[in-house]
Design a protein around this motif. Structure first.
Motif, short mmCIF file in Angstrom:
data_model
loop_
_atom_site.label_atom_id
_atom_site.label_comp_id
_atom_site.label_asym_id
_atom_site.label_seq_id
_atom_site.Cartn_x
_atom_site.Cartn_y
_atom_site.Cartn_z
N GLU A 143 -32.59 -46.83 24.77
CA GLU A 143 -32.57 -48.31 24.61
C GLU A 143 -33.46 -48.87 22.99
OE1 GLU A 143 -35.12 -52.43 26.17
OE2 GLU A 143 -35.04 -50.96 27.32
N ALA A 144 -32.79 -49.17 21.67
CA ALA A 144 -33.96 -49.36 20.26
C ALA A 144 -33.29 -50.76 19.81
CB ALA A 144 -32.55 -48.25 19.93
N TYR A 145 -34.19 -51.23 18.75
CA TYR A 145 -33.99 -52.16 18.57
C TYR A 145 -34.00 -52.53 16.85
CZ TYR A 145 -34.16 -54.20 23.13
OH TYR A 145 -34.58 -54.38 24.51
N GLY A 146 -33.40 -52.98 16.18
CA GLY A 146 -33.76 -53.62 14.75
C GLY A 146 -34.12 -55.11 15.29
N ILE A 147 -35.38 -54.99 13.69
CA ILE A 147 -36.03 -56.49 13.81
C ILE A 147 -36.15 -56.79 12.31
CG2 ILE A 147 -37.83 -54.42 12.64
CD1 ILE A 147 -39.94 -56.59 14.11
N ARG A 148 -36.19 -58.78 12.78
CA ARG A 148 -36.04 -58.81 11.40
C ARG A 148 -37.41 -59.50 11.01
NH1 ARG A 148 -31.39 -61.51 8.24
NH2 ARG A 148 -32.33 -63.23 6.81
N VAL A 149 -38.46 -59.50 9.78
CA VAL A 149 -39.40 -59.95 9.66
C VAL A 149 -39.25 -60.67 8.77
CG1 VAL A 149 -41.20 -59.59 9.59
CG2 VAL A 149 -40.04 -57.98 10.14
N GLU A 150 -39.59 -62.24 8.64
CA GLU A 150 -39.97 -63.37 7.48
C GLU A 150 -41.20 -63.54 7.66
OE1 GLU A 150 -36.70 -65.97 9.27
OE2 GLU A 150 -35.25 -64.31 9.21
N HIS A 151 -41.44 -63.95 6.33
CA HIS A 151 -43.01 -65.00 6.06
C HIS A 151 -42.12 -65.66 4.75
CE1 HIS A 151 -46.86 -64.97 5.46
NE2 HIS A 151 -46.75 -65.09 3.90
N GLY A 152 -42.94 -66.78 4.70
CA GLY A 152 -42.86 -67.19 3.09
C GLY A 152 -41.45 -67.21 2.88
#
Length: 250
Positions: A143-152
């Motif tokens: 089980e593996a995940y990609g991640i999108r991180v958003e700010h400003g």
């Protein structure tokens, strides 16, 4: 946002780099993406042992999480100032048990949770400190995940470990910086649902409309320059190789 490459070697540390670990900062908040072999030592070049605010583990292979066992020691047995408050740790189901098993001699079955506040990751959108994040399951044997991180109004997408998959394309859609694994070599390894090669990373970035591509998780036995060249053949935007201690302003 500020991104610092703590470690970027795939599968095992190289002579130049620890395994996967990336520090993301904004508004004084520090989020660490993965903590693979050797990452804890290198991390201390960039922040204090107790200055992290949250940790995200993309999956539970050792080259992405095993230094959490050493970090447990630093937090659980700290005498100066007393034991640390639990730090949020976001990881796949079974993260606490995996780390407890890897450590093998915690004082009790619940000792890890005394310093790590475990949160189970599923495909979802949620907040971590000042960051808006979205996670999606990617193609890997565990089980593996990609991640999108958003700010400003800016975005960073981290693939974790994955083969070619549509969820990664969507996660990286129009992202400002795409930190993408490229462990395999085009024309050499062909194992579906395990890793990307440089060409596949470039194709993914192109399909997603990513603005910048940074190739990472390249094992010591893989030629990074070949992967870089293959990515540039199919992606017309800026492409470079992740290197330890490099920082990006996003």
């Amino acid at each position: 946002m500020k991104l610092t490459v703590v470690g970027c070697s795939g599968s095992f540390p190289s002579a130049e780099s620890a395994c996967s670990s990336y520090l993301v900062e904004a508004d004084g908040f520090r989020l660490l993406l993965d903590m693979g072999n050797g990452a804890l030592g290198e991390l201390q070049r960039h922040c204090g042992l107790y200055d992290l605010d949250a940790i995200f583990l993309s999956h539970l292979h050792a080259d992405h999480c095993i230094d959490m066992c050493a970090y447990f020691v630093a937090r659980y047995y700290r005498h100066d100032g007393g034991r640390c408050d639990p730090i949020p740790v976001y990881g796949p189901e079974g993260t606490e048990q995996r780390l407890t098993t890897a450590y093998a001699d915690t004082p009790s079955a619940s000792s890890m949770s005394e310093v790590f506040d475990f949160h189970t990751v599923k495909p979802a959108s949620f907040e971590i400190g000042p960051f808006s994040v979205h996670t999606e399951k990617v193609s890997h044997p565990v089980e593996a995940y990609g991640i999108r991180v958003e700010h400003g109004g800016r975005s960073l997408t981290y693939s974790g470990d994955t083969g070619v998959c549509g969820t990664l394309d969507e996660l990286a859609r129009d992202t400002d910086l795409f930190l993408c694994e490229a462990a395999f070599t085009h024309g050499k390894e062909d194992i579906p649902d395990l890793h990307l090669n440089g060409r596949e990373a470039g194709e993914t970035a192109a399909r997603a409309g990513a603005r910048r591509l940074v190739l990472t998780h390249i094992p010591p036995w893989t030629d990074p320059q070949a992967n870089l060249a293959h990515a540039r053949e199919v992606f017309t935007g800026p492409v470079e190789l992740a290197t330890p201690r490099t920082t990006y302003e996003i």
